[in-house]
Design a protein around this motif. Structure first.
Motif, PDB file in Angstrom:
ATOM      1  N   GLU A   1      33.631  13.356 -10.651  1.00  0.00           N
ATOM      2  CA  GLU A   1      33.670  14.150  -9.421  1.00  0.00           C
ATOM      3  C   GLU A   1      33.294  13.305  -8.207  1.00  0.00           C
ATOM      4  O   GLU A   1      33.917  13.410  -7.144  1.00  0.00           O
TER       5      GLU A   1
ATOM      6  N   ALA B   1      36.163  10.846  -7.475  1.00  0.00           N
ATOM      7  CA  ALA B   1      37.368  11.547  -7.009  1.00  0.00           C
ATOM      8  C   ALA B   1      37.159  12.222  -5.666  1.00  0.00           C
ATOM      9  O   ALA B   1      38.136  12.543  -4.972  1.00  0.00           O
TER      10      ALA B   1
ATOM     11  N   LEU C   1      35.496  19.221 -10.287  1.00  0.00           N
ATOM     12  CA  LEU C   1      36.421  19.603 -11.349  1.00  0.00           C
ATOM     13  C   LEU C   1      36.652  21.111 -11.363  1.00  0.00           C
ATOM     14  O   LEU C   1      37.739  21.575 -11.710  1.00  0.00           O
TER      15      LEU C   1
ATOM     16  N   LEU D   1      44.084  20.571 -13.875  1.00  0.00           N
ATOM     17  CA  LEU D   1      43.773  19.378 -14.658  1.00  0.00           C
ATOM     18  C   LEU D   1      44.493  19.416 -15.992  1.00  0.00           C
ATOM     19  O   LEU D   1      44.626  20.467 -16.609  1.00  0.00           O
TER      20      LEU D   1
ATOM     21  N   PHE E   1      43.891  16.492 -11.331  1.00  0.00           N
ATOM     22  CA  PHE E   1      43.304  15.493 -12.222  1.00  0.00           C
ATOM     23  C   PHE E   1      44.194  15.294 -13.435  1.00  0.00           C
ATOM     24  O   PHE E   1      44.739  16.264 -13.996  1.00  0.00           O
TER      25      PHE E   1
ATOM     26  N   THR F   1      43.529  13.270 -17.080  1.00  0.00           N
ATOM     27  CA  THR F   1      42.447  12.589 -17.789  1.00  0.00           C
ATOM     28  C   THR F   1      42.905  12.103 -19.157  1.00  0.00           C
ATOM     29  O   THR F   1      43.741  12.727 -19.814  1.00  0.00           O
TER      30      THR F   1
ATOM     31  N   ALA G   1      43.565  12.487  -8.978  1.00  0.00           N
ATOM     32  CA  ALA G   1      42.842  11.401  -9.647  1.00  0.00           C
ATOM     33  C   ALA G   1      43.297  11.229 -11.091  1.00  0.00           C
ATOM     34  O   ALA G   1      43.441  12.209 -11.829  1.00  0.00           O
TER      35      ALA G   1
ATOM     36  N   LEU H   1      38.865   5.049 -12.746  1.00  0.00           N
ATOM     37  CA  LEU H   1      39.445   6.159 -11.985  1.00  0.00           C
ATOM     38  C   LEU H   1      40.211   5.605 -10.794  1.00  0.00           C
ATOM     39  O   LEU H   1      39.753   4.714 -10.080  1.00  0.00           O
TER      40      LEU H   1
END
Length: 255
Positions: free
Chosen positions: A36, A39, A43, A48, A107, A109, A135, A251
């Motif tokens: 967080e 970015a 979140l 995401l 996001f 991930t 991100a 990131l």
């Protein structure tokens, strides 16, 4: 590693999905706080997707903070995921071919899974599905090799399989090279150290759930595990192993 061996190792997890889910380490809260911070946004409430979600170890923690979808290529892992997280949607796919809409995510991930992708394809896919300012976060739990017993165990694994220390490394320079090889994103990096205490049996089930062991065969793995149990009990006579990890986090923000 050839593409064929990489594919075999990636798919080997399907045969040990329950073992993976029960024994692999999770991630510390500080990791998500770092995501967080790097970015520049929370979140919570973000759109995401967690790619290569496996049995959902990382997804479960992300879901509590706003994850909406998971993507997993392996049927065995996806089945285990659905058992543990029936409320979280999962779709079949991988980082090289994301079944996600263009510019749809805040996001993207990858927990322990970016190294199974081809960055020449997965980075353009990440750029496609992320919104501007979104991100891409990649992370790996790495055994802390400055802890003497962990360094000694890693050396025994190397000797057993006749391979170098890069095998099983999570979040080291090799992975950073994979992330940046396409040259289309600038990654920032952080490390977060954490520990967990688990029974010897859990620790052994954890390490033997790695792809190197899974593709090596039961006989070779059993021989190593039997010998390793004796080494561990000499260090931890109470039968409780203190595992120490360094989470390597990379990131990048989509322009």
């Amino acid at each position: 590693m050839t593409p064929a061996s990489s594919t075999s190792r990636a798919l080997s997890f399907d045969s040990a999905a329950a073992q993976y889910a029960a024994n692999r380490p999770s991630y510390p809260a500080a990791l998500f706080e770092a995501i967080e911070d790097m970015a520049g946004r929370p979140l919570a409430g973000a759109r995401l997707a967690d790619i290569g979600a496996g049995t959902g170890i990382g997804t479960a923690l992300l879901h509590a903070r706003g994850a909406r979808v998971a993507v997993e290529p392996g049927e065995g892992m996806a089945e285990q995921f659905r058992r543990g997280l029936p409320e979280v949607p999962i779709v079949r796919g991988d980082g090289n071919h994301l079944p996600l809409a263009t510019a749809s995510l805040d996001f993207l991930t990858y927990a322990q899974s970016w190294h199974w992708t081809d960055p020449d394809r997965s980075i353009p896919e990440a750029l496609r599905v992320l919104r501007p300012g979104g991100a891409l976060a990649l992370w790996w739990n790495a055994a802390a090799l400055d802890v003497p017993w962990i360094d000694a165990q890693t050396s025994r694994v190397e000797r057993h399989f006749g391979l170098g220390r890069a095998v099983g490394g999570n979040g080291d320079g090799t992975h950073e090279a994979l992330a940046t090889s396409a040259g289309r994103l600038d990654f920032d990096r952080r490390h977060i150290r954490w520990t967990r205490r688990v029974p010897v049996g859990t620790h052994l089930a954890n390490i033997s759930s790695h792809s190197l062991f899974l593709v090596h065969g039961e006989e070779g793995t059993a021989a190593f595990v039997d010998a390793e149990r004796r080494h561990l009990l000499a260090v931890f006579p109470d039968g409780m192993v203190e595992e120490t990890y360094d989470v390597g986090l990379l990131l990048a923000i989509r322009p």
